[in-house]
Design a protein around this motif. Structure first.
Motif, PDB file in Angstrom:
ATOM      1  N   LEU A 163      21.196  -8.889  -4.377  1.00 15.31           N
ATOM      2  CA  LEU A 163      21.325  -9.140  -2.940  1.00 15.31           C
ATOM      3  C   LEU A 163      22.346  -8.201  -2.305  1.00 15.31           C
ATOM      4  CD1 LEU A 163      21.152 -13.039  -2.735  1.00 15.31           C
ATOM      5  CD2 LEU A 163      19.399 -11.387  -2.097  1.00 15.31           C
ATOM      6  N   ILE A 164      23.428  -7.930  -2.996  1.00  9.73           N
ATOM      7  CA  ILE A 164      24.435  -7.018  -2.458  1.00  9.73           C
ATOM      8  C   ILE A 164      23.864  -5.607  -2.373  1.00  9.73           C
ATOM      9  CG2 ILE A 164      26.707  -5.986  -2.864  1.00  9.73           C
ATOM     10  CD1 ILE A 164      27.511  -8.754  -4.069  1.00  9.73           C
ATOM     11  N   LEU A 165      23.110  -5.186  -3.395  1.00 12.72           N
ATOM     12  CA  LEU A 165      22.462  -3.872  -3.344  1.00 12.72           C
ATOM     13  C   LEU A 165      21.461  -3.795  -2.194  1.00 12.72           C
ATOM     14  CD1 LEU A 165      21.776  -3.008  -7.090  1.00 12.72           C
ATOM     15  CD2 LEU A 165      23.257  -1.767  -5.505  1.00 12.72           C
ATOM     16  N   ILE A 166      20.680  -4.849  -2.005  1.00 15.70           N
ATOM     17  CA  ILE A 166      19.716  -4.882  -0.904  1.00 15.70           C
ATOM     18  C   ILE A 166      20.440  -4.660   0.419  1.00 15.70           C
ATOM     19  CG2 ILE A 166      18.211  -6.428   0.431  1.00 15.70           C
ATOM     20  CD1 ILE A 166      17.436  -7.670  -2.349  1.00 15.70           C
ATOM     21  N   HIS A 167      21.535  -5.373   0.615  1.00 12.58           N
ATOM     22  CA  HIS A 167      22.298  -5.246   1.858  1.00 12.58           C
ATOM     23  C   HIS A 167      22.827  -3.822   2.041  1.00 12.58           C
ATOM     24  CE1 HIS A 167      25.018  -6.105   5.115  1.00 12.58           C
ATOM     25  NE2 HIS A 167      26.044  -5.751   4.387  1.00 12.58           N
ATOM     26  N   GLN A 168      23.408  -3.248   0.995  1.00 15.19           N
ATOM     27  CA  GLN A 168      23.975  -1.905   1.102  1.00 15.19           C
ATOM     28  C   GLN A 168      22.903  -0.845   1.352  1.00 15.19           C
ATOM     29  OE1 GLN A 168      26.421  -1.479  -2.413  1.00 15.19           O
ATOM     30  NE2 GLN A 168      28.090  -2.657  -1.508  1.00 15.19           N
ATOM     31  N   PHE A 169      21.785  -0.947   0.665  1.00 15.53           N
ATOM     32  CA  PHE A 169      20.722   0.027   0.864  1.00 15.53           C
ATOM     33  C   PHE A 169      20.038  -0.148   2.221  1.00 15.53           C
ATOM     34  CE2 PHE A 169      21.406   0.998  -3.499  1.00 15.53           C
ATOM     35  CZ  PHE A 169      20.944   2.299  -3.657  1.00 15.53           C
ATOM     36  N   ALA A 170      19.942  -1.385   2.704  1.00 15.86           N
ATOM     37  CA  ALA A 170      19.372  -1.624   4.034  1.00 15.86           C
ATOM     38  C   ALA A 170      20.240  -0.949   5.097  1.00 15.86           C
ATOM     39  CB  ALA A 170      19.249  -3.113   4.309  1.00 15.86           C
ATOM     40  N   GLN A 171      21.550  -1.044   4.964  1.00 18.09           N
ATOM     41  CA  GLN A 171      22.444  -0.368   5.900  1.00 18.09           C
ATOM     42  C   GLN A 171      22.243   1.143   5.835  1.00 18.09           C
ATOM     43  OE1 GLN A 171      26.244  -1.990   4.581  1.00 18.09           O
ATOM     44  NE2 GLN A 171      26.422  -3.080   6.528  1.00 18.09           N
ATOM     45  N   LYS A 172      22.094   1.663   4.634  1.00 16.52           N
ATOM     46  CA  LYS A 172      21.933   3.109   4.435  1.00 16.52           C
ATOM     47  C   LYS A 172      20.699   3.642   5.165  1.00 16.52           C
ATOM     48  CE  LYS A 172      20.944   6.444   0.816  1.00 16.52           C
ATOM     49  NZ  LYS A 172      20.545   6.635  -0.551  1.00 16.52           N
ATOM     50  N   ILE A 173      19.611   2.878   5.158  1.00 12.11           N
ATOM     51  CA  ILE A 173      18.373   3.368   5.789  1.00 12.11           C
ATOM     52  C   ILE A 173      18.174   2.779   7.188  1.00 12.11           C
ATOM     53  CG2 ILE A 173      17.231   3.867   3.594  1.00 12.11           C
ATOM     54  CD1 ILE A 173      15.567   1.294   3.988  1.00 12.11           C
ATOM     55  N   LYS A 174      19.241   2.214   7.755  1.00 15.61           N
ATOM     56  CA  LYS A 174      19.218   1.695   9.128  1.00 15.61           C
ATOM     57  C   LYS A 174      18.140   0.631   9.350  1.00 15.61           C
ATOM     58  CE  LYS A 174      21.295   5.873  11.075  1.00 15.61           C
ATOM     59  NZ  LYS A 174      22.081   6.118   9.973  1.00 15.61           N
ATOM     60  N   ASN A 180       9.393  -2.689  15.522  1.00 20.69           N
ATOM     61  CA  ASN A 180       9.817  -2.590  14.126  1.00 20.69           C
ATOM     62  C   ASN A 180       8.650  -2.961  13.221  1.00 20.69           C
ATOM     63  OD1 ASN A 180      12.870  -2.133  14.136  1.00 20.69           O
ATOM     64  ND2 ASN A 180      12.634  -3.836  15.556  1.00 20.69           N
ATOM     65  N   LEU A 181       8.574  -2.292  12.094  1.00 22.78           N
ATOM     66  CA  LEU A 181       7.633  -2.678  11.055  1.00 22.78           C
ATOM     67  C   LEU A 181       8.383  -3.642  10.140  1.00 22.78           C
ATOM     68  CD1 LEU A 181       4.896  -2.426   9.651  1.00 22.78           C
ATOM     69  CD2 LEU A 181       5.834  -0.503   8.360  1.00 22.78           C
ATOM     70  N   VAL A 182       7.840  -4.836   9.984  1.00 22.76           N
ATOM     71  CA  VAL A 182       8.519  -5.885   9.228  1.00 22.76           C
ATOM     72  C   VAL A 182       7.749  -6.174   7.946  1.00 22.76           C
ATOM     73  CG1 VAL A 182       9.294  -8.290   9.252  1.00 22.76           C
ATOM     74  CG2 VAL A 182       9.428  -6.914  11.345  1.00 22.76           C
ATOM     75  N   PHE A 183       8.471  -6.193   6.825  1.00 23.18           N
ATOM     76  CA  PHE A 183       7.952  -6.637   5.535  1.00 23.18           C
ATOM     77  C   PHE A 183       8.569  -8.003   5.294  1.00 23.18           C
ATOM     78  CE2 PHE A 183       7.332  -2.193   5.410  1.00 23.18           C
ATOM     79  CZ  PHE A 183       6.310  -1.941   4.524  1.00 23.18           C
ATOM     80  N   SER A 219      15.253   4.172  -1.537  1.00 29.49           N
ATOM     81  CA  SER A 219      16.075   3.053  -1.057  1.00 29.49           C
ATOM     82  C   SER A 219      15.191   1.893  -0.616  1.00 29.49           C
ATOM     83  CB  SER A 219      16.957   3.499   0.112  1.00 29.49           C
ATOM     84  OG  SER A 219      17.872   4.482  -0.310  1.00 29.49           O
ATOM     85  N   PHE A 220      14.140   2.201   0.139  1.00 31.46           N
ATOM     86  CA  PHE A 220      13.239   1.156   0.588  1.00 31.46           C
ATOM     87  C   PHE A 220      12.566   0.475  -0.607  1.00 31.46           C
ATOM     88  CE2 PHE A 220       9.063  -0.314   2.054  1.00 31.46           C
ATOM     89  CZ  PHE A 220       9.496  -1.284   2.939  1.00 31.46           C
ATOM     90  N   GLY A 221      12.156   1.267  -1.597  1.00 35.45           N
ATOM     91  CA  GLY A 221      11.550   0.715  -2.808  1.00 35.45           C
ATOM     92  C   GLY A 221      12.486  -0.227  -3.535  1.00 35.45           C
ATOM     93  N   LEU A 222      13.773   0.133  -3.617  1.00 33.41           N
ATOM     94  CA  LEU A 222      14.758  -0.728  -4.279  1.00 33.41           C
ATOM     95  C   LEU A 222      14.856  -2.064  -3.555  1.00 33.41           C
ATOM     96  CD1 LEU A 222      18.064  -0.029  -5.878  1.00 33.41           C
ATOM     97  CD2 LEU A 222      18.086  -1.569  -3.934  1.00 33.41           C
ATOM     98  N   ILE A 223      14.870  -2.029  -2.224  1.00 35.89           N
ATOM     99  CA  ILE A 223      14.975  -3.266  -1.441  1.00 35.89           C
ATOM    100  C   ILE A 223      13.776  -4.170  -1.710  1.00 35.89           C
ATOM    101  CG2 ILE A 223      14.920  -4.201   0.914  1.00 35.89           C
ATOM    102  CD1 ILE A 223      16.486  -1.623   1.755  1.00 35.89           C
TER     103      ILE A 223
END
Length: 120
Positions: free
Chosen positions: A87-98, A46-49, A14-18
């Protein structure tokens, strides 16, 4: 940039996809001869990319939609005008991994996306 040995716990796929989607967008929308930067740093436990690029200016409606998406004001679905599937996938996967994603574009066209992951 070197960091102390901090640990994050996340789903690497998930992080890789983002990160891949953000980098892909940055490269795609950066004019020839301009640079894309990727930085990591610690910010409030937080670790920020952070991915920055100079891009073609978006109109106010596009900027507003992206900010709404990542601030949680409005959920967008696939196929809505002004937002890409990435962008929508990024948002959904970001929610998934908190994690959280932040976006801004300033007046000179510098676009910044930050992905913030809690340090375990």
């Amino acid at each position: 940039e070197e960091h102390t040995e901090d640990t994050i716990t996340t789903d690497p796929n998930s992080f890789g996809l983002i990160v891949r989607n953000l980098l892909d967008n940055a490269i795609k929308y950066t004019p020839e001869g301009e640079k894309v930067s990727l930085q990591t740093f610690i910010e409030q436990d937080n670790l920020v990319f952070q991915i920055k690029n100079k891009s073609s200016m978006m109109d106010n409606a596009q900027i507003h939609k992206i900010k709404e998406l990542f601030s949680g004001i409005k959920e967008y679905s696939f196929g809505e005008d002004g937002l890409g599937v990435g962008l929508i996938l990024i948002h959904q996967f970001a929610q998934k991994i908190k994690s959280k994603v932040f976006f801004e574009q300033n007046t000179d066209g510098m676009t910044t996306f930050k992905v913030s992951l809690p340090i375990a």
